[in-house]
Design an enzyme around this catalytic site. Structure first.
Site, short mmCIF file in Angstrom:
data_model
loop_
_atom_site.label_atom_id
_atom_site.label_comp_id
_atom_site.label_asym_id
_atom_site.label_seq_id
_atom_site.Cartn_x
_atom_site.Cartn_y
_atom_site.Cartn_z
N ASP A 130 14.03 6.52 -2.72
CA ASP A 130 13.43 7.37 -3.76
C ASP A 130 14.23 7.23 -5.05
O ASP A 130 15.44 7.47 -5.06
CB ASP A 130 13.48 8.82 -3.24
CG ASP A 130 13.07 9.84 -4.30
OD1 ASP A 130 12.40 9.44 -5.28
OD2 ASP A 130 13.42 11.02 -4.13
N ASP A 155 9.57 5.16 -3.31
CA ASP A 155 8.66 4.61 -4.33
C ASP A 155 8.89 3.11 -4.49
O ASP A 155 9.83 2.54 -3.90
CB ASP A 155 8.84 5.36 -5.65
CG ASP A 155 10.30 5.52 -6.03
OD1 ASP A 155 10.97 4.48 -6.13
OD2 ASP A 155 10.77 6.66 -6.17
N ASP A 163 -1.46 -3.73 3.32
CA ASP A 163 -2.14 -3.20 4.49
C ASP A 163 -3.60 -2.91 4.09
O ASP A 163 -3.83 -2.18 3.13
CB ASP A 163 -1.44 -1.89 4.90
CG ASP A 163 -1.52 -1.60 6.37
OD1 ASP A 163 -2.60 -1.78 6.94
OD2 ASP A 163 -0.51 -1.16 6.94
N ASP A 180 -5.73 -3.14 9.38
CA ASP A 180 -5.63 -1.96 10.23
C ASP A 180 -6.84 -1.80 11.15
O ASP A 180 -7.98 -2.01 10.71
CB ASP A 180 -5.53 -0.73 9.31
CG ASP A 180 -5.27 0.56 10.05
OD1 ASP A 180 -4.16 0.72 10.56
OD2 ASP A 180 -6.19 1.40 10.11
N ASP A 238 4.28 3.30 14.07
CA ASP A 238 3.52 4.09 15.05
C ASP A 238 4.27 4.23 16.38
O ASP A 238 3.74 4.82 17.32
CB ASP A 238 2.17 3.41 15.35
CG ASP A 238 1.24 3.41 14.16
OD1 ASP A 238 1.35 4.31 13.31
OD2 ASP A 238 0.40 2.50 14.07
C1 NOJ Z 1 -3.14 2.24 12.76
C2 NOJ Z 1 -2.03 2.59 11.83
O1 NOJ Z 1 -0.92 1.79 12.10
C3 NOJ Z 1 -1.76 4.07 12.03
O2 NOJ Z 1 -0.57 4.49 11.40
C4 NOJ Z 1 -2.97 4.83 11.56
O3 NOJ Z 1 -2.79 6.19 11.87
C5 NOJ Z 1 -4.25 4.34 12.23
N1 NOJ Z 1 -4.34 2.92 12.34
C6 NOJ Z 1 -5.46 4.82 11.47
O4 NOJ Z 1 -5.58 4.11 10.27
#
Ligand code: NOJ
Length: 559
Positions: free
Chosen positions: A22, A30, A99, A201, A332
């Protein structure tokens, strides 16, 4: 064989911008923060940086709910900052990877605001709308990935819209060619800015079945997982080939799609010369603890042979089709030190051996290694006192789910400690300063309380740190034809304690051996005869014996 592309020979690093650095005293990271630390990434010899979404977003799912596909969220900076990031990275020979979140947008995206306003506006079918059942209830019993029905009612249209994830993430209607074109245009916008690739994604959900029907309930609340209803629906490849042709073809970029429902026999249609993408992130090795689907409270201890089989299967499947993106952590997943050993470690030394062991696999398998921020510092999971401390939408859902299925509040919290996505999202630890040098303000997510010991400043100076172990391993990999080009072969396949594999190229061979247990393990080391040590997390090796969590890389003498 030797004509691999740049991204097949590089090291990728995933940044979670919100938690990286940050520079505006806001408590969230950022783009300038990333620019300030490019030299750090260069010190790891990183060649590509994947940024999780930095577009304008209400942040219901931390940026995976996008309200404008061709702008930068002001919280992260401006388009000029982004252009500076591209050019500063470029000076260091680093590419920026964006992404693309194209299964759904935010419910605050102007496309959705228009779509929901009436049944006959110009974007009326840009999302997936259905009438209620006769009794007014949801069109099907599908359960969204973040819990609850996958349908939300809209008063204006007197219809429901579909959302694979949260209700604030409505699914786009890929059947509509205008939707597809708008998405391709947005991706081409970023190609024109000079990005080096895309992570795509949740792509397996873009194609929906022709008829929507209830599934046999797989939960006490009578719902059926939407994943099982729609993932990888026949016909999806037509969309993907068009996507490739209209966006990716002809550019020196790479694509890696998140796709957890593609079977090895289908891989050739998905990746490689005739496939849709260059690489696929699949989940077989990260989900070894879940007997069916990612239900956190259903996790079980697992056998090492299951993890090894998943890795070997991916290595074999990508030997001739596409290329493997090697990863053990992302935004995740829990931290790998806590996730890939059936052991609760008691000391930092044990954790470090474990973190170095996973690093050893990451950097000696065949494919492009993806390091996730903090992994190189040996981050571990967090464990906050109450579910109210958690920000992650899926942690809250999984907590409630465990309670619904009869677990106590403290048991439910333990599952969150173990699997919460917030484990991976705590701020980057740069120094021993306030908030680990990440920010001077109250941070959006608490800093891990181990930051005085686990940080870049301290680890930089310590020759034995995991950070410097990563750097050594990366240097070894970058200078080794065997590790970049070589074939993969698993050894000691049935062994429940040791993961061993060989990489071979021309007449050269490199071996990786890892003891996944807390015991010393004697093993038949005939295959290591005439090999010498290149690197190990103990600094040396013993004949025919692997100490607890020992990891070693050896080269056959003929090189
Ligand atoms: C996969 C992403 O890695 C995750 O962080 C997200 O919550 C879901 N797709 C929905 O976009």
């Amino acid at each position: 064989m030797k004509n691999l592309k740049w991204w097949q020979k590089t090291i990728a690093y995933q940044i979670y911008p919100k938690s990286f650095a940050d520079t505006t005293d806001s408590g969230t990271g950022d783009l300038q923060g990333i620019i300030n630390h490019l030299d750090y990434l260069k010190s790891l010899n990183v060649g590509a940086i994947w940024l999780t979404p930095i577009y304008p977003s209400p942040q219901v799912d931390n940026g995976y709910d996008i309200s404008d596909y061709t702008a930068i969220d002001p919280a992260y900076g401006t388009m000029e900052d982004f252009e500076r990031l591209i050019s500063e990275a470029d000076k260091r020979n680093i590419k920026i990877v964006m992404d693309l979140v194209y299964n759904h947008s935010s419910d605050k995206h102007k496309w959705f605001l228009e779509s929901k306003s009436s049944r006959d506006n110009a974007k009326a079918d840009w999302y997936i709308w259905r009438d209620p059942k006769f009794d007014g209830s949801e069109p099907t019993n599908w359960r969204s990935i973040f819990g609850g029905s996958a349908w939300t009612y809209c008063e204006e249209r007197k219809q429901y819209y579909l959302h694979t994830f949260a209700k604030e993430q409505p699914d786009l209607n890929w059947e509509n060619p205008d939707v597809r074109q708008a998405l391709y245009d947005a991706a081409n916008f970023w190609i024109d800015k000079g990005v080096g690739g895309f992570r795509i994604d949740a792509i397996v959900y873009i194609k929906k079945p022709k008829i929507f029907i209830d599934g046999k309930p797989d939960s006490v609340d009578g719902t059926f997982s939407i994943h099982n209803a729609i993932a990888n629906t026949a016909g999806i490849l037509d969309f993907l080939y068009e996507f490739r042709q209209k966006v990716f073809d002809g550019h020196d970029i790479f694509t890696v799609a998140e796709a957890n429902a593609v079977k090895p026999e289908e891989l050739k249609f998905w990746v490689g010369e005739h496939g849709a993408f260059d690489m696929l992130f699949e989940f077989s090795h990260t989900n070894v603890m879940f007997p069916t689907g990612e239900v956190w409270h259903s996790w079980k201890t697992w056998k090492l042979t299951k993890l090894k089989a998943a890795l070997t299967e991916s290595q074999i499947a990508t030997a001739n089709n596409g290329w493997y993106p090697i990863y053990f952590e992302n935004h995740d997943k829990p931290r790998c030190i806590n996730n890939f050993f059936n052991v609760e470690f008691k000391t930092r030394n044990e954790e470090l051996l474990a973190g170095k062991a996973i690093a050893t696999i990451l950097l000696t398998l065949r494919g492009t290694p993806f390091i996730y921020q903090g992994q190189e510092l040996g981050y571990t999971n967090t464990a906050w006192d109450s579910i109210d401390c958690y920000n992650d939408i899926s942690s809250i859902d999984q907590y409630n789910w465990a309670i619904r299925d009869g677990f106590s509040a403290s048991e439910a919290l333990k599952f969150v400690h173990k699997f919460s996505r917030d484990n991976a999202r705590t701020p980057m630890q740069w120094s021993t300063q306030l908030n680990a040098g990440f920010s001077t303000a109250k941070t959006w997510l608490p800093v891990h309380d181990d930051y005085k010991k686990v940080n870049v400043e301290v680890e930089d100076k310590d020759a034995d740190s995991i950070l410097n172990y990563f750097r050594r391993l990366i240097e070894i990999r970058q200078n080794s034809e065997v590790l970049i080009f070589g074939d993969y072969e698993e050894i000691l396949t049935d062994d429940e304690n040791i993961y061993a594999f060989a990489r071979s190229f021309e007449d050269k061979k490199i071996y990786t051996v890892i003891n996944f247990t807390m015991q010393s393990i004697k093993f038949n080391a005939d295959f290591l005869k005439d090999s010498k040590l290149i690197i190990s997390n103990y600094g040396n090796i013993q004949a025919e014996n692997l100490r607890p969590l020992e990891a070693a890389v050896l080269i056959h003498n003929s090189e």
